[in-house]
Design a protein around this motif. Structure first.
Motif, mmCIF file in Angstrom:
data_model
loop_
_atom_site.group_PDB
_atom_site.id
_atom_site.type_symbol
_atom_site.label_atom_id
_atom_site.label_comp_id
_atom_site.label_asym_id
_atom_site.label_seq_id
_atom_site.Cartn_x
_atom_site.Cartn_y
_atom_site.Cartn_z
ATOM 1 N N THR A 121 0.830 -1.205 0.000
ATOM 2 C CA THR A 121 0.000 0.000 0.000
ATOM 3 C C THR A 121 0.864 1.254 0.000
ATOM 4 O O THR A 121 0.600 2.205 -0.758
ATOM 5 N N ILE A 122 1.893 1.275 0.835
ATOM 6 C CA ILE A 122 2.791 2.432 0.886
ATOM 7 C C ILE A 122 3.471 2.629 -0.461
ATOM 8 O O ILE A 122 3.563 3.757 -0.964
ATOM 9 N N SER A 123 3.941 1.548 -1.060
ATOM 10 C CA SER A 123 4.581 1.634 -2.380
ATOM 11 C C SER A 123 3.616 2.205 -3.418
ATOM 12 O O SER A 123 3.971 3.091 -4.200
ATOM 13 N N TRP A 124 2.389 1.704 -3.412
ATOM 14 C CA TRP A 124 1.364 2.209 -4.337
ATOM 15 C C TRP A 124 1.103 3.693 -4.086
ATOM 16 O O TRP A 124 1.045 4.496 -5.027
ATOM 17 N N ALA A 125 0.968 4.076 -2.821
ATOM 18 C CA ALA A 125 0.685 5.473 -2.483
ATOM 19 C C ALA A 125 1.820 6.384 -2.933
ATOM 20 O O ALA A 125 1.582 7.443 -3.524
#
Length: 181
Positions: A121-125
């Motif tokens: 999720t952090i990578s996507w964000a």
């Protein structure tokens, strides 16, 4: 939005983190009920705020089409054992942030599933110019609080006496956020 699936192997468990599809809807409905009954860390008690298969299909469809939404599942041996979701806003003044939530079946705690859902999720964000990820966590969920802080989340506030648990006591909810400058 969708991400490329990723495979993980932690101790004796192999699993995949991938974007949810509409075919997952029936299973997600059942898994959500089970998770809600396994822990008091969730907002709901078992069966509350029930989401049926059709409603999950609609959520997944909307999340897949929306640039600031992400719905991930963790699958092992053909079974969904956890999921996470980020929901953004279409309002321009709030389009820079998303709210994150995660849950994992209790039998699969300790295999870094929550960690990998969070990291994806952090990578996507970060890739999609999301400037802020927010979440709420019960103050007694010390493992989750430690995990979030490890990945750059900081406390923004406290909702005092926010949740009534089965022991008859009220507990605080922590408001955490991670900023991507």
């Amino acid at each position: 939005m969708r991400i490329d699936e990723k495979n993980f192997h932690v101790r004796d468990l192999a699993y995949t983190i991938r974007s949810a599809t509409e075919n997952d809807a029936n299973t997600l409905s059942k898994v959500r009920i089970q998770i809600d009954g396994e822990t008091e860390y969730m907002d709901r008690e078992k069966g509350e705020a029930y989401i049926d298969e059709l409603s999950f299909k609609q959520i997944i469809k909307e999340d897949t089409e929306a640039a600031h939404n992400l719905f991930l599942v963790c699958e092992t041996n053909g079974n969904i054992v956890g999921f996470s979701r980020c929901e953004g806003s279409l309002l321009r003044r709030m389009a820079h942030k998303v709210e994150f939530g995660v849950c994992v079946l209790k039998d699969f705690w300790g295999y870094s599933i929550g960690t990998h859902l969070l990291k994806e999720t952090i990578s996507w964000a970060d890739t999609n110019q999301i400037k802020k990820i927010t979440l709420n966590v019960l103050e007694t969920n010390e493992k989750a609080v430690t995990l979030y802080k490890k990945y750059g989340f900081e406390k923004e506030g406290v909702l005092k006496k926010d949740k009534l648990l089965s022991d008859g006591n009220y507990y605080n909810t922590l408001l955490l956020a991670r900023f991507n400058e």
